[in-house]
Design a protein around this motif. Structure first.
Motif, PDB file in Angstrom:
ATOM      1  N   SER A  22     -70.726 -32.949   6.493  1.00 27.98           N
ATOM      2  CA  SER A  22     -71.606 -32.170   7.367  1.00 27.98           C
ATOM      3  C   SER A  22     -73.024 -32.107   6.807  1.00 27.98           C
ATOM      4  CB  SER A  22     -71.048 -30.751   7.538  1.00 27.98           C
ATOM      5  OG  SER A  22     -69.808 -30.774   8.210  1.00 27.98           O
ATOM      6  N   SER A 197     -79.324 -23.423  14.266  1.00 31.69           N
ATOM      7  CA  SER A 197     -78.312 -22.600  13.603  1.00 31.69           C
ATOM      8  C   SER A 197     -77.147 -22.306  14.533  1.00 31.69           C
ATOM      9  CB  SER A 197     -78.941 -21.293  13.112  1.00 31.69           C
ATOM     10  OG  SER A 197     -79.538 -20.585  14.186  1.00 31.69           O
ATOM     11  N   GLY A 200     -75.092 -25.572  14.979  1.00 33.99           N
ATOM     12  CA  GLY A 200     -74.298 -25.859  13.790  1.00 33.99           C
ATOM     13  C   GLY A 200     -73.062 -24.985  13.697  1.00 33.99           C
ATOM     14  N   GLU A 201     -73.225 -23.693  13.951  1.00 33.71           N
ATOM     15  CA  GLU A 201     -72.094 -22.776  13.875  1.00 33.71           C
ATOM     16  C   GLU A 201     -71.052 -23.092  14.936  1.00 33.71           C
ATOM     17  OE1 GLU A 201     -73.843 -18.955  14.225  1.00 33.71           O
ATOM     18  OE2 GLU A 201     -74.863 -19.048  12.273  1.00 33.71           O
ATOM     19  N   ARG A 204     -69.268 -26.590  14.131  1.00 32.01           N
ATOM     20  CA  ARG A 204     -68.310 -26.564  13.011  1.00 32.01           C
ATOM     21  C   ARG A 204     -67.090 -25.714  13.332  1.00 32.01           C
ATOM     22  NH1 ARG A 204     -73.500 -25.479   9.942  1.00 32.01           N
ATOM     23  NH2 ARG A 204     -74.380 -27.567   9.847  1.00 32.01           N
ATOM     24  N   LYS A 213     -66.457 -22.083   9.671  1.00 27.64           N
ATOM     25  CA  LYS A 213     -67.259 -20.888   9.397  1.00 27.64           C
ATOM     26  C   LYS A 213     -67.569 -20.757   7.912  1.00 27.64           C
ATOM     27  CE  LYS A 213     -65.542 -18.290  13.368  1.00 27.64           C
ATOM     28  NZ  LYS A 213     -64.866 -17.056  13.837  1.00 27.64           N
ATOM     29  N   ASN A 216     -70.646 -23.108   6.490  1.00 28.33           N
ATOM     30  CA  ASN A 216     -72.020 -22.929   6.957  1.00 28.33           C
ATOM     31  C   ASN A 216     -72.980 -22.594   5.819  1.00 28.33           C
ATOM     32  OD1 ASN A 216     -71.701 -23.454   9.730  1.00 28.33           O
ATOM     33  ND2 ASN A 216     -70.923 -21.387  10.082  1.00 28.33           N
ATOM     34  N   GLU A 220     -76.136 -24.854   4.418  1.00 25.75           N
ATOM     35  CA  GLU A 220     -77.490 -24.296   4.479  1.00 25.75           C
ATOM     36  C   GLU A 220     -78.184 -24.417   3.122  1.00 25.75           C
ATOM     37  OE1 GLU A 220     -80.838 -22.116   6.034  1.00 25.75           O
ATOM     38  OE2 GLU A 220     -79.150 -23.081   7.042  1.00 25.75           O
TER      39      GLU A 220
END
Length: 308
Positions: A22, A197, A200-201, A204, A213, A216, A220
């Motif tokens: 990722s 953001s 991405g959340e 995933r 979760k 993440n 970041e």
């Protein structure tokens, strides 16, 4: 006991691999090679072109001249992690897992048939263009589009007062981020732009469940270590407020589990001259991309209304 230990090791390994893959996709995805060209795909003459982004990054693409010139020009911006053609979605290491194939050439053909010049080019970090690591999902890629605008305005085939853009996903973000920087774009289409953001959340969580979760935060951290801003700062909705009088058509699929209708609706509300958005019924994020490719008439009608 040994089985329990092995299970822990396997879970940790999956967790680490998920983070690594990722993070690689977020920071600098594997490049997709070009697999065809306008001549092979559409029978259209084209020119291999190279030009600098506004910050000097070298960009490569194709310029397809209109049937009669000078004429309007459409700049087509691909998504992430595609190239100027789209994506084959057949490379486990290079594609976003869960992707579906997208070929942008039918849209190119439709534009050409309406006597548009068309510029298709690779954004920085993708295809054959030079690198600007990390990817910033439109924030710095706006320099690419501004360079493309400067380039097409230098060509005698182009009417500099009739420049339009179509951007998909990250390309849509790039369009939105660029609008406050120029008045040269006379009409813009943003297909499923997104808040990084949030995307991405949601992505995933959809692909990895609970593990999604958990990864993440490390993703970041790795992203920031490569010099990127906080993903929370990548908010195209704030750029949308500065879009001036440029008419903007937003497109967002209803069945997109990675993006969000509400997210795009906030951009529509923020954009001073947004037209009625399109919310096609879809069952996957790629459904709305395919919708625009399959039904370009709505894009063409929008451009015609804006350009006269």
């Amino acid at each position: 006991m040994n089985i329990f230990i092995w299970l822990i090791v396997i879970v940790l390994l999956v967790f680490v691999l998920a983070i690594a893959n990722s993070a690689r996709l977020v920071i600098a995805p594997k490049r997709q090679r070009l697999w065809t060209n306008p001549k092979q795909e559409l029978g259209l003459s084209y020119e291999d072109v190279e030009f600098p982004a506004l910050d000097g990054i070298r960009l490569k693409g194709w310029f397809i001249p209109a049937k009669s010139t000078p004429s309007a020009v459409a700049i087509v911006l691909h998504g992430w992690p595609w190239n100027r053609i789209g994506t084959k979605a057949n490379d486990f290491l290079g594609d976003l897992p869960g992707s579906k194939p997208i070929n942008l050439f039918p849209l190119t053909k439709a534009l050409h048939e309406q006597n548009y010049n068309v510029l298709m080019f690779d954004l920085s970090n993708f295809g054959e263009s030079a690198a600007r690591i990390p990817v910033t999902y439109g924030l710095f890629e706006k320099h690419d589009l501004l360079g493309a605008i400067r380039y097409v305005k230098s060509r005698t085939e182009v009417d500099p007062n009739r420049i339009v853009t179509v951007g998909f996903s990250m390309g849509g973000n790039t369009v939105v981020y660029t609008l406050p920087e120029t008045t040269d774009i006379k009409a813009a289409v943003a297909v499923q732009p997104n808040t990084s953001s949030l995307f991405g959340e949601r992505y995933r969580t959809d692909k990895y469940g609970v593990i999604g979760k958990l990864i993440n935060i490390p993703i970041e951290i790795l992203y920031r270590l490569f010099g990127a801003p906080k993903t929370a700062y990548l908010q195209p909705v704030y750029a949308a407020f500065g879009a001036r009088n440029t008419p903007v058509l937003y497109v967002q699929g209803t069945g997109d589990k990675w993006g969000s209708v509400a997210d795009v609706a906030s951009m529509v509300a923020a954009t001073p001259n947004a037209v009625e958005p399109l919310y096609p019924e879809t069952d996957h994020r790629f459904g709305a991309y395919q919708y625009v490719v399959d039904y370009p008439e709505q894009v063409l009608t929008f451009f015609k209304e804006c350009l006269g």
